[in-house]
Design an enzyme around this catalytic site. Structure first.
Site, PDB file in Angstrom:
ATOM      1  CG  HIS A 198       9.559 -36.115  36.534  1.00  0.00           C
ATOM      2  ND1 HIS A 198       9.899 -35.917  35.394  1.00  0.00           N
ATOM      3  CD2 HIS A 198       8.423 -35.411  36.739  1.00  0.00           C
ATOM      4  CE1 HIS A 198       9.025 -35.015  34.696  1.00  0.00           C
ATOM      5  NE2 HIS A 198       7.924 -34.530  35.701  1.00  0.00           N
ATOM      6  CG  ASP A 202      33.493 -22.297  62.598  1.00  0.00           C
ATOM      7  OD1 ASP A 202      32.581 -22.364  61.782  1.00  0.00           O
ATOM      8  OD2 ASP A 202      34.040 -20.916  62.686  1.00  0.00           O
ATOM      9  CG  ASP A 203      38.708 -21.489  59.733  1.00  0.00           C
ATOM     10  OD1 ASP A 203      39.088 -22.407  60.195  1.00  0.00           O
ATOM     11  OD2 ASP A 203      38.554 -20.984  58.367  1.00  0.00           O
ATOM     12  CG  HIS A 230      21.237 -23.515  49.219  1.00  0.00           C
ATOM     13  ND1 HIS A 230      21.618 -22.748  50.536  1.00  0.00           N
ATOM     14  CD2 HIS A 230      20.133 -24.187  50.144  1.00  0.00           C
ATOM     15  CE1 HIS A 230      20.862 -22.863  51.231  1.00  0.00           C
ATOM     16  NE2 HIS A 230      19.850 -23.777  51.104  1.00  0.00           N
ATOM     17  CB  SER A 260      26.889 -21.980  60.433  1.00  0.00           C
ATOM     18  OG  SER A 260      26.711 -23.122  59.879  1.00  0.00           O
ATOM     19  N   GLY A 261      24.515 -22.115  62.217  1.00  0.00           N
ATOM     20  CA  GLY A 261      23.142 -22.945  62.226  1.00  0.00           C
ATOM     21  C   GLY A 261      22.665 -23.835  61.387  1.00  0.00           C
ATOM     22  CG  HIS A 262      23.973 -25.331  56.567  1.00  0.00           C
ATOM     23  ND1 HIS A 262      22.853 -26.019  56.236  1.00  0.00           N
ATOM     24  CD2 HIS A 262      25.092 -25.992  56.135  1.00  0.00           C
ATOM     25  CE1 HIS A 262      23.372 -26.882  55.195  1.00  0.00           C
ATOM     26  NE2 HIS A 262      24.566 -26.864  55.260  1.00  0.00           N
ATOM     27  N   GLY A 288      27.144 -22.706  54.032  1.00  0.00           N
ATOM     28  CA  GLY A 288      26.496 -22.308  53.205  1.00  0.00           C
ATOM     29  C   GLY A 288      26.757 -21.839  51.696  1.00  0.00           C
TER      30      GLY A 288
HETATM   31  C1  LIG Z   1      18.141 -11.823  45.864  1.00  0.00           C
HETATM   32  C2  LIG Z   1      18.949 -11.401  47.034  1.00  0.00           C
HETATM   33  C3  LIG Z   1      20.173 -12.353  47.166  1.00  0.00           C
HETATM   34  C4  LIG Z   1      19.409 -10.025  46.721  1.00  0.00           C
HETATM   35  O1  LIG Z   1      20.149  -9.333  47.830  1.00  0.00           O
HETATM   36  P1  LIG Z   1      20.712  -7.993  47.642  1.00  0.00           P
HETATM   37  O2  LIG Z   1      21.870  -8.284  46.344  1.00  0.00           O
HETATM   38  O3  LIG Z   1      21.479  -7.836  48.925  1.00  0.00           O
HETATM   39  O4  LIG Z   1      19.860  -6.945  47.060  1.00  0.00           O
HETATM   40  P2  LIG Z   1      19.098  -5.836  47.792  1.00  0.00           P
HETATM   41  O5  LIG Z   1      18.428  -6.251  49.029  1.00  0.00           O
HETATM   42  O6  LIG Z   1      20.109  -4.876  47.773  1.00  0.00           O
HETATM   43  O7  LIG Z   1      17.845  -5.677  46.867  1.00  0.00           O
HETATM   44  C5  LIG Z   1      18.102  -5.086  45.269  1.00  0.00           C
HETATM   45  C6  LIG Z   1      16.687  -4.846  44.835  1.00  0.00           C
HETATM   46  O8  LIG Z   1      15.934  -6.384  44.570  1.00  0.00           O
HETATM   47  C7  LIG Z   1      14.870  -6.208  45.318  1.00  0.00           C
HETATM   48  N1  LIG Z   1      14.653  -7.589  45.986  1.00  0.00           N
HETATM   49  C8  LIG Z   1      15.792  -8.199  46.615  1.00  0.00           C
HETATM   50  N2  LIG Z   1      15.513  -9.477  46.796  1.00  0.00           N
HETATM   51  C9  LIG Z   1      14.133  -9.602  46.188  1.00  0.00           C
HETATM   52  C10 LIG Z   1      13.188 -10.762  46.174  1.00  0.00           C
HETATM   53  N3  LIG Z   1      13.646 -12.201  46.834  1.00  0.00           N
HETATM   54  N4  LIG Z   1      12.246 -10.634  45.616  1.00  0.00           N
HETATM   55  C11 LIG Z   1      11.860  -9.689  45.093  1.00  0.00           C
HETATM   56  N5  LIG Z   1      12.694  -8.342  45.110  1.00  0.00           N
HETATM   57  C12 LIG Z   1      13.795  -8.520  45.890  1.00  0.00           C
HETATM   58  C13 LIG Z   1      15.029  -5.274  46.645  1.00  0.00           C
HETATM   59  O9  LIG Z   1      13.780  -4.792  47.009  1.00  0.00           O
HETATM   60  C14 LIG Z   1      15.621  -3.953  45.889  1.00  0.00           C
HETATM   61  O10 LIG Z   1      14.933  -3.540  44.990  1.00  0.00           O
HETATM   62  P3  LIG Z   1      15.076  -1.913  44.900  1.00  0.00           P
HETATM   63  O11 LIG Z   1      16.319  -1.697  43.986  1.00  0.00           O
HETATM   64  O12 LIG Z   1      13.857  -1.367  44.119  1.00  0.00           O
HETATM   65  O13 LIG Z   1      14.855  -1.299  46.299  1.00  0.00           O
HETATM   66  C15 LIG Z   1      17.978 -11.351  48.363  1.00  0.00           C
HETATM   67  O14 LIG Z   1      17.140 -10.532  48.557  1.00  0.00           O
HETATM   68  C16 LIG Z   1      17.341 -12.799  48.593  1.00  0.00           C
HETATM   69  O15 LIG Z   1      16.411 -13.114  47.999  1.00  0.00           O
HETATM   70  N6  LIG Z   1      18.086 -13.792  49.205  1.00  0.00           N
HETATM   71  C17 LIG Z   1      17.527 -15.181  49.483  1.00  0.00           C
HETATM   72  C18 LIG Z   1      17.722 -15.675  50.684  1.00  0.00           C
HETATM   73  C19 LIG Z   1      17.346 -17.011  50.931  1.00  0.00           C
HETATM   74  O16 LIG Z   1      16.580 -17.426  50.291  1.00  0.00           O
HETATM   75  N7  LIG Z   1      17.752 -17.665  52.102  1.00  0.00           N
HETATM   76  C20 LIG Z   1      17.442 -19.011  52.128  1.00  0.00           C
HETATM   77  C21 LIG Z   1      18.298 -19.848  53.222  1.00  0.00           C
HETATM   78  S1  LIG Z   1      17.613 -21.487  53.235  1.00  0.00           S
END
Ligand SMILES: CC(C)(COP(=O)(O)OP(=O)(O)OC[C@H]1O[C@@H](n2cnc3c(N)ncnc32)[C@H](O)[C@@H]1OP(=O)(O)O)[C@@H](O)C(=O)NCCC(=O)NCCS
Length: 200
Positions: free
Chosen positions: A129, A32-33, A138, A10-12, A64
């Site tokens: 620390h 990879d599968d 992660h 993947s990208g990761h 990931g």
């Molecule tokens: C938290 C998270 C997993 C939720 O995803 P989800 O389960 O698909 O949830 P949804 O997108 O359906 O959102 C549900 C609700 O939470 C809110 N919400 C989702 N993520 C949020 C965030 N990070 N901060 C604030 N509110 C958030 C949405 O706006 C939604 O609100 P609503 O019901 O009022 O419309 C996702 O939004 C997230 O933050 N993922 C992190 C990705 C990341 O950091 N990747 C890093 C790669 S290195």
């Protein structure tokens, strides 16, 4: 480390391959599968994750999803699992880092900290620390753990999130991108916002 198998094209996985190359690894291949892809980052895909237990070289899991990463890492002889640290990460001398963990460019890990196995300490994140980071955690891009934070196994700290000092987060939590954690979290689930609230 001469030959390395990275499971997960993947990208990761591509970032993991770059770190391996910068650590002097001369032969890199992927397993990879997904049969529709044949290379990742210019490196060939030569096997599937189900063959992981038969690999006769160093291995790291470039996936990931914590549950999948754990399952595959546990199917490989633990003596073959390597730890990779980007040369531009800053890791204090006494930090303990478990097998299968990858520390990416710009990450900072400060003294007294223990990082478990199979973790991802992602680009430009910091773990200050005396933290205890469990297995298959992660710490996403640009997120920060202040001092003396405990993070339970398989928890995912989202991009740009901050965990205040002396906080404990239990296993199997998802902390959303940009969140701020200022109180202990004792129940597994998804938490978002500033300060965080549980949504699932
Ligand atoms: C938290 C998270 C997993 C939720 O995803 P989800 O389960 O698909 O949830 P949804 O997108 O359906 O959102 C549900 C609700 O939470 C809110 N919400 C989702 N993520 C949020 C965030 N990070 N901060 C604030 N509110 C958030 C949405 O706006 C939604 O609100 P609503 O019901 O009022 O419309 C996702 O939004 C997230 O933050 N993922 C992190 C990705 C990341 O950091 N990747 C890093 C790669 S290195």
């Amino acid at each position: 480390m001469k030959k390395l198998v990275i499971i997960g094209a993947s990208g990761h996985g591509k970032v993991v391959a770059d770190i391996a190359r910068k650590n002097g690894c001369s032969e890199i291949v992927f397993f990879d599968d997904d049969e529709s892809i044949h290379e990742c980052g210019g490196y060939p895909i030569i096997g599937k994750s189900s063959e992981a237990g038969t690999i006769d070289s160093d291995v790291i899991i470039g996936i990931g999803n914590a549950g999948v990463r754990k399952r595959i890492q546990e199917s490989v002889d633990e003596n073959k699992i390597v730890t990779l640290i980007h040369p531009d990460a800053v890791v204090a001398d006494d930090v303990v880092i478990g097998a299968g963990t990858v520390v990416m460019a710009g990450a900072v890990i400060n003294p007294g900290t223990h990082i478990g196995k199979g973790c991802i300490i992602n680009t430009c994140s910091s773990v200050d620390h005396d933290c205890k980071v469990g297995d298959y955690v992660h710490i996403s891009v640009g997120s920060h753990l202040c001092g003396t934070v405990n993070v339970g196994d398989r928890t995912w700290i989202g991009a740009g999130a901050t965990v205040s000092n002396n906080i404990s987060i239990c296993p199997d939590c998802m902390i959303g991108a940009g969140a701020v954690v200022i109180k202990n979290i004792e129940e597994a689930g998804t938490y978002v916002g500033v300060p965080v609230k549980k949504i699932k």
